[in-house]
Design an enzyme around this catalytic site. Structure first.
Site, PDB file in Angstrom:
ATOM      1  N   LYS A   7       0.884  -1.179   0.000  1.00  0.00           N
ATOM      2  CA  LYS A   7       0.000   0.000   0.000  1.00  0.00           C
ATOM      3  C   LYS A   7       0.916   1.222   0.000  1.00  0.00           C
ATOM      4  O   LYS A   7       1.436   1.627   1.041  1.00  0.00           O
ATOM      5  CB  LYS A   7      -0.878  -0.012   1.264  1.00  0.00           C
ATOM      6  CG  LYS A   7      -2.200   0.682   1.140  1.00  0.00           C
ATOM      7  CD  LYS A   7      -2.172   2.131   0.723  1.00  0.00           C
ATOM      8  CE  LYS A   7      -1.860   3.076   1.853  1.00  0.00           C
ATOM      9  NZ  LYS A   7      -1.760   4.501   1.388  1.00  0.00           N
TER      10      LYS A   7
ATOM     11  N   GLY B 100       6.654   5.188   8.056  1.00  0.00           N
ATOM     12  CA  GLY B 100       5.889   6.432   8.078  1.00  0.00           C
ATOM     13  C   GLY B 100       6.063   7.123   9.409  1.00  0.00           C
ATOM     14  O   GLY B 100       7.066   6.923  10.099  1.00  0.00           O
ATOM     15  N   SER B 101       5.083   7.912   9.782  1.00  0.00           N
ATOM     16  CA  SER B 101       5.200   8.722  10.992  1.00  0.00           C
ATOM     17  C   SER B 101       5.049   7.859  12.251  1.00  0.00           C
ATOM     18  O   SER B 101       4.399   6.810  12.232  1.00  0.00           O
ATOM     19  CB  SER B 101       4.134   9.809  10.985  1.00  0.00           C
ATOM     20  OG  SER B 101       2.862   9.217  10.965  1.00  0.00           O
ATOM     21  N   THR B 102       5.610   8.346  13.336  1.00  0.00           N
ATOM     22  CA  THR B 102       5.500   7.636  14.615  1.00  0.00           C
ATOM     23  C   THR B 102       4.036   7.551  15.043  1.00  0.00           C
ATOM     24  O   THR B 102       3.578   6.535  15.577  1.00  0.00           O
ATOM     25  CB  THR B 102       6.378   8.337  15.670  1.00  0.00           C
ATOM     26  OG1 THR B 102       7.750   8.166  15.263  1.00  0.00           O
ATOM     27  CG2 THR B 102       6.191   7.755  17.057  1.00  0.00           C
TER      28      THR B 102
ATOM     29  N   GLU C  81       9.463  16.399  15.003  1.00  0.00           N
ATOM     30  CA  GLU C  81       9.918  16.145  13.644  1.00  0.00           C
ATOM     31  C   GLU C  81       9.182  17.105  12.715  1.00  0.00           C
ATOM     32  O   GLU C  81       7.967  16.976  12.522  1.00  0.00           O
ATOM     33  CB  GLU C  81       9.620  14.695  13.247  1.00  0.00           C
ATOM     34  CG  GLU C  81      10.194  14.372  11.874  1.00  0.00           C
ATOM     35  CD  GLU C  81       9.793  13.011  11.353  1.00  0.00           C
ATOM     36  OE1 GLU C  81       8.586  12.672  11.402  1.00  0.00           O
ATOM     37  OE2 GLU C  81      10.671  12.279  10.875  1.00  0.00           O
TER      38      GLU C  81
ATOM     39  N   VAL D  65       1.250   7.383  13.174  1.00  0.00           N
ATOM     40  CA  VAL D  65       0.521   6.315  12.465  1.00  0.00           C
ATOM     41  C   VAL D  65       1.122   4.949  12.823  1.00  0.00           C
ATOM     42  O   VAL D  65       0.400   3.955  12.945  1.00  0.00           O
ATOM     43  CB  VAL D  65       0.502   6.558  10.936  1.00  0.00           C
ATOM     44  CG1 VAL D  65      -0.185   5.407  10.219  1.00  0.00           C
ATOM     45  CG2 VAL D  65      -0.206   7.872  10.611  1.00  0.00           C
ATOM     46  N   GLY D  66       2.431   4.914  13.043  1.00  0.00           N
ATOM     47  CA  GLY D  66       3.074   3.654  13.442  1.00  0.00           C
ATOM     48  C   GLY D  66       2.455   3.074  14.711  1.00  0.00           C
ATOM     49  O   GLY D  66       2.281   1.859  14.840  1.00  0.00           O
TER      50      GLY D  66
ATOM     51  N   CYS E  77      13.564  11.088   6.682  1.00  0.00           N
ATOM     52  CA  CYS E  77      13.505  10.607   8.068  1.00  0.00           C
ATOM     53  C   CYS E  77      14.840  10.755   8.777  1.00  0.00           C
ATOM     54  O   CYS E  77      14.881  10.961   9.979  1.00  0.00           O
ATOM     55  CB  CYS E  77      13.032   9.159   8.097  1.00  0.00           C
ATOM     56  SG  CYS E  77      14.047   8.078   7.095  1.00  0.00           S
TER      57      CYS E  77
ATOM     58  N   GLU F 246       9.373   1.482  10.772  1.00  0.00           N
ATOM     59  CA  GLU F 246      10.449   2.460  10.506  1.00  0.00           C
ATOM     60  C   GLU F 246       9.783   3.820  10.573  1.00  0.00           C
ATOM     61  O   GLU F 246       9.012   4.189   9.685  1.00  0.00           O
ATOM     62  CB  GLU F 246      11.028   2.241   9.107  1.00  0.00           C
ATOM     63  CG  GLU F 246      11.610   0.871   8.872  1.00  0.00           C
ATOM     64  CD  GLU F 246      13.011   0.724   9.440  1.00  0.00           C
ATOM     65  OE1 GLU F 246      13.676   1.741   9.664  1.00  0.00           O
ATOM     66  OE2 GLU F 246      13.417  -0.424   9.674  1.00  0.00           O
TER      67      GLU F 246
HETATM   68  P1  NAD Z   1       2.296   8.754   7.306  1.00  0.00           P
HETATM   69  O1  NAD Z   1       2.515   8.050   8.584  1.00  0.00           O
HETATM   70  O2  NAD Z   1       1.292   9.841   7.254  1.00  0.00           O
HETATM   71  O3  NAD Z   1       1.903   7.747   6.145  1.00  0.00           O
HETATM   72  C1  NAD Z   1       2.715   6.646   5.804  1.00  0.00           C
HETATM   73  C2  NAD Z   1       1.876   5.609   5.107  1.00  0.00           C
HETATM   74  O4  NAD Z   1       0.911   5.121   6.030  1.00  0.00           O
HETATM   75  C3  NAD Z   1       1.086   6.109   3.905  1.00  0.00           C
HETATM   76  O5  NAD Z   1       1.059   5.102   2.913  1.00  0.00           O
HETATM   77  C4  NAD Z   1      -0.305   6.302   4.470  1.00  0.00           C
HETATM   78  O6  NAD Z   1      -1.314   6.191   3.495  1.00  0.00           O
HETATM   79  C5  NAD Z   1      -0.382   5.147   5.449  1.00  0.00           C
HETATM   80  N1  NAD Z   1      -1.348   5.293   6.536  1.00  0.00           N
HETATM   81  C6  NAD Z   1      -1.950   6.409   7.013  1.00  0.00           C
HETATM   82  N2  NAD Z   1      -2.798   6.091   8.019  1.00  0.00           N
HETATM   83  C7  NAD Z   1      -2.714   4.762   8.207  1.00  0.00           C
HETATM   84  C8  NAD Z   1      -3.309   3.849   9.120  1.00  0.00           C
HETATM   85  N3  NAD Z   1      -4.177   4.246  10.042  1.00  0.00           N
HETATM   86  N4  NAD Z   1      -2.975   2.545   9.032  1.00  0.00           N
HETATM   87  C9  NAD Z   1      -2.065   2.120   8.127  1.00  0.00           C
HETATM   88  N5  NAD Z   1      -1.471   2.941   7.226  1.00  0.00           N
HETATM   89  C10 NAD Z   1      -1.785   4.247   7.269  1.00  0.00           C
HETATM   90  O7  NAD Z   1       3.744   9.277   6.870  1.00  0.00           O
HETATM   91  P2  NAD Z   1       4.123  10.169   5.622  1.00  0.00           P
HETATM   92  O8  NAD Z   1       3.619  11.551   5.900  1.00  0.00           O
HETATM   93  O9  NAD Z   1       3.733   9.491   4.352  1.00  0.00           O
HETATM   94  O10 NAD Z   1       5.721  10.118   5.704  1.00  0.00           O
HETATM   95  C11 NAD Z   1       6.436  10.903   6.541  1.00  0.00           C
HETATM   96  C12 NAD Z   1       6.812  10.161   7.820  1.00  0.00           C
HETATM   97  O11 NAD Z   1       7.456   8.940   7.502  1.00  0.00           O
HETATM   98  C13 NAD Z   1       7.810  10.918   8.670  1.00  0.00           C
HETATM   99  O12 NAD Z   1       7.467  10.807  10.022  1.00  0.00           O
HETATM  100  C14 NAD Z   1       9.120  10.197   8.408  1.00  0.00           C
HETATM  101  O13 NAD Z   1      10.098  10.335   9.406  1.00  0.00           O
HETATM  102  C15 NAD Z   1       8.664   8.801   8.255  1.00  0.00           C
HETATM  103  N6  NAD Z   1       9.649   8.020   7.515  1.00  0.00           N
HETATM  104  C16 NAD Z   1      10.414   7.105   8.181  1.00  0.00           C
HETATM  105  C17 NAD Z   1      11.396   6.385   7.498  1.00  0.00           C
HETATM  106  C18 NAD Z   1      12.285   5.405   8.199  1.00  0.00           C
HETATM  107  O14 NAD Z   1      12.925   4.589   7.530  1.00  0.00           O
HETATM  108  N7  NAD Z   1      12.368   5.427   9.515  1.00  0.00           N
HETATM  109  C19 NAD Z   1      11.553   6.593   6.135  1.00  0.00           C
HETATM  110  C20 NAD Z   1      10.760   7.521   5.502  1.00  0.00           C
HETATM  111  C21 NAD Z   1       9.795   8.218   6.189  1.00  0.00           C
END
Ligand code: NAD
Length: 502
Positions: A191, A244-246, A398, A248-249, A300, A266
């Site tokens: 996804k 993605g973001s902490t 962040e 949403v993680g 990130c 991550e």
């Molecule tokens: P995000 O958390 O908003 O979204 C990431 C992904 O999660 C997207 O595909 C989004 O559609 C999906 N998503 C959103 N809500 C969800 C849910 N409830 N359940 C499952 N999936 C969901 O992050 P973003 O704005 O796309 O990216 C930026 C963030 O990602 C920053 O915090 C950045 O630090 C982090 N990031 C981390 C790494 C790493 O390797 N540690 C790498 C790149 C980005």
């Protein structure tokens, strides 16, 4: 992709949004709702691509395809050699299509075209590396359990893996995860982020061309809160790998609890650049400028906090300012620009909010702060703040934009305290000519990745991931393939088993 490759070579914008359907069970998939969502290029403000908003039914179809493909062994029971052959062919196809993939990546993400070409080329290298691992992943044996017992430790593919990716490095981050899951023998539902899904969809088609059996990689597009959430919750998915973001993680971790699926996270970072008084300040200034401006700070591992010895603070900040003054920000399709666009209005407003709050909170603006949204094009000049309070939002949160917060220190312990004084632990850079000091600090700094006298560099050999709230698990390196395996302990009785009841 022949018409598309001509368009990509011309670097012109498409006349109308390029539509790419989902990819399920080896075929294009439009789904029942067929709701197309147009993505506007953040560097140009015009519609460039369109992808579908998946329904829960589309996700179920993708998971069912991945489940069938895993259970019947069409991929999981191939030899490592057979899997490696497909992954190597995929790498070659990625290399053959660098221009097209880079063009699409730039249109959707706003990153400079030269950077996109570099990322796609480097991603091909990751696929090649992972192909090798397909033949290397192995378990263990114990021949020390006595004369009548042999112990085996098998590493088996974990099963159906859901991979959720962000928008900042769509193709590269996918390539840090997908080939490792495939090398292990897993099947996958991806996804991608809703803003940047097209290169993931194109990759799925290339994988079929490379000989990947149908159903092994499936791509569903759409909203994270709907499809991503449903993937994390799905009872037929064995592992979720989320980047993605902490915030949403945390939701993904909770969602995965339903069937106790394996979780890899991550997440975000607030990464320090720690500069000691004896550092090569020219080297550090150039790297720190790069570390904050690269990908417009939407990275990130961006070095967003400068923790610097007070005796060299003024000198270093001046050198960073001088480097940043030569950074060109603008049209991402113009190869002479170093920094492209901010990905979307929401992100642009968020970064602007931090810049405004920094000024209000008494931090001193050294350079940048200039934000331009011309129509629907979003640009922010790299920005540096001094006099940032360690507990303020500028120092703790962040920002995910090109904003550097400078904090001085007087002693080694204070430097480490500042470096570790955030909830994140993703990456850190240390600048010093003193070998002992470098080793002492790299041991004490809490981060999954440490760079000494360099920043944001590396290759697929090295594992990545975070301490603290920056994540769980590791990607890439040999750890990257092991993440996608389950361990099975086997005791083999040799000869007669001693009786319980004699
Ligand atoms: P995000 O958390 O908003 O979204 C990431 C992904 O999660 C997207 O595909 C989004 O559609 C999906 N998503 C959103 N809500 C969800 C849910 N409830 N359940 C499952 N999936 C969901 O992050 P973003 O704005 O796309 O990216 C930026 C963030 O990602 C920053 O915090 C950045 O630090 C982090 N990031 C981390 C790494 C790493 O390797 N540690 C790498 C790149 C980005």
């Amino acid at each position: 992709m022949s018409d598309l490759s001509k368009l990509a070579a011309s670097l012109h914008l498409p006349d109308e949004p390029l539509r790419t359907p989902m990819f399920i069970d080896g075929k294009d998939h439009t789904g029942s709702s067929a709701e197309w969502v147009t993505r506007k290029s953040p560097g140009h403000g015009v519609g460039v691509t369109a992808t579908l908003r998946a329904s829960a039914g589309d996700l179920d179809a993708a998971v069912a395809a991945a489940r069938r493909a895993f259970d019947d062994g069409r991929w999981s029971r191939l030899s490592g050699e057979q899997r490696a052959t497909v992954l190597l062919k995929a790498a070659r196809l990625i290399r053959d299509n660098v221009e097209t993939l880079a063009y699409l990546e730039t249109l959707e993400s706003g990153k400079p075209i030269g950077q996109s070409r570099g990322e796609v080329t480097a991603a091909a290298g990751i696929w090649e590396y992972a192909a090798g691992l397909a033949r290397v992943v192995h378990g263990d044996s114990h021949d020390t359990l006595g004369p009548d017992m042999l112990g085996l430790v098998l590493r088996q593919p974990v099963g159906v893996v859901g991979i959720v990716t962000p928008w900042n490095f769509p193709f590269f981050i996918l390539s840090e995860r997908l080939p490792f899951a495939l090398a292990a023998g897993c099947t996958v539902v991806v996804k991608p982020a809703e803003l940047t899904s097209t290169t993931t969809l194109k990759l799925a088609a290339l994988l079929t061309e490379a000989g990947l059996p149908d159903g092994v990689v499936n791509v569903v597009t759409g909203l994270g809160s709907v499809v991503g959430q449903a993937l994390a919750e799905h009872m037929d998915v064995d592992m979720i790998s989320f980047t993605g973001s902490t915030q949403v993680g945390r939701a993904v971790l909770a969602a995965a609890g339903g069937n106790m699926k394996k979780v890899g996270l991550e997440l975000g970072g607030k990464n320090p650049q720690i500069v000691f008084a004896d550092a090569d300040l020219d080297d550090a200034a150039d790297a720190i400028a790069f570390g904050i401006a690269f990908n417009a700070g939407q990275c990130c591992v961006s070095g967003s906090r400068l923790v610097v010895h007070r005796s060299v603070e003024a000198e270093l900040v001046e050198r960073i300012r001088a480097v940043l003054a030569r950074v060109r920000t603008g049209d991402p399709l113009d190869a002479s620009n170093h920094v492209g666009a901010i990905v979307e209005a929401r992100q642009f407003d968020k970064i602007r909010g931090f810049i405004d709050a920094g000024t209000r909170d008494g931090a001193q603006l050294v350079c940048g702060g200039d934000t331009r949204s011309e129509g629907e094009r979003f640009f922010i000049q790299p920005t540096v703040f001094r006099n940032v309070q360690p507990g303020s939002a500028l120092a703790q949160d962040e920002i995910f934009g090109p904003v550097l917060s400078v904090m001085p220190f007087d002693s080694f312990d204070e430097a480490i305290g500042l470096a570790n004084g955030v909830p994140y632990g993703l990456a850190a850079s240390i600048w010093t000519r003193d070998l002992q000091g470098a080793f002492k600090s790299l041991r004490d700094v809490q981060a999954g990745r440490i760079w000494v006298n360099c920043t944001i560099t590396g290759g697929p050999e090295m594992p990545i991931g975070g301490f603290k709230q920056s994540g769980i698990g590791r990607e890439t390196g040999r750890y990257g393939v092991e993440e996608y395996t389950e361990i099975k302990s086997v005791h083999v009785q040799l000869g007669k088993r001693p009786r319980w009841i004699a």
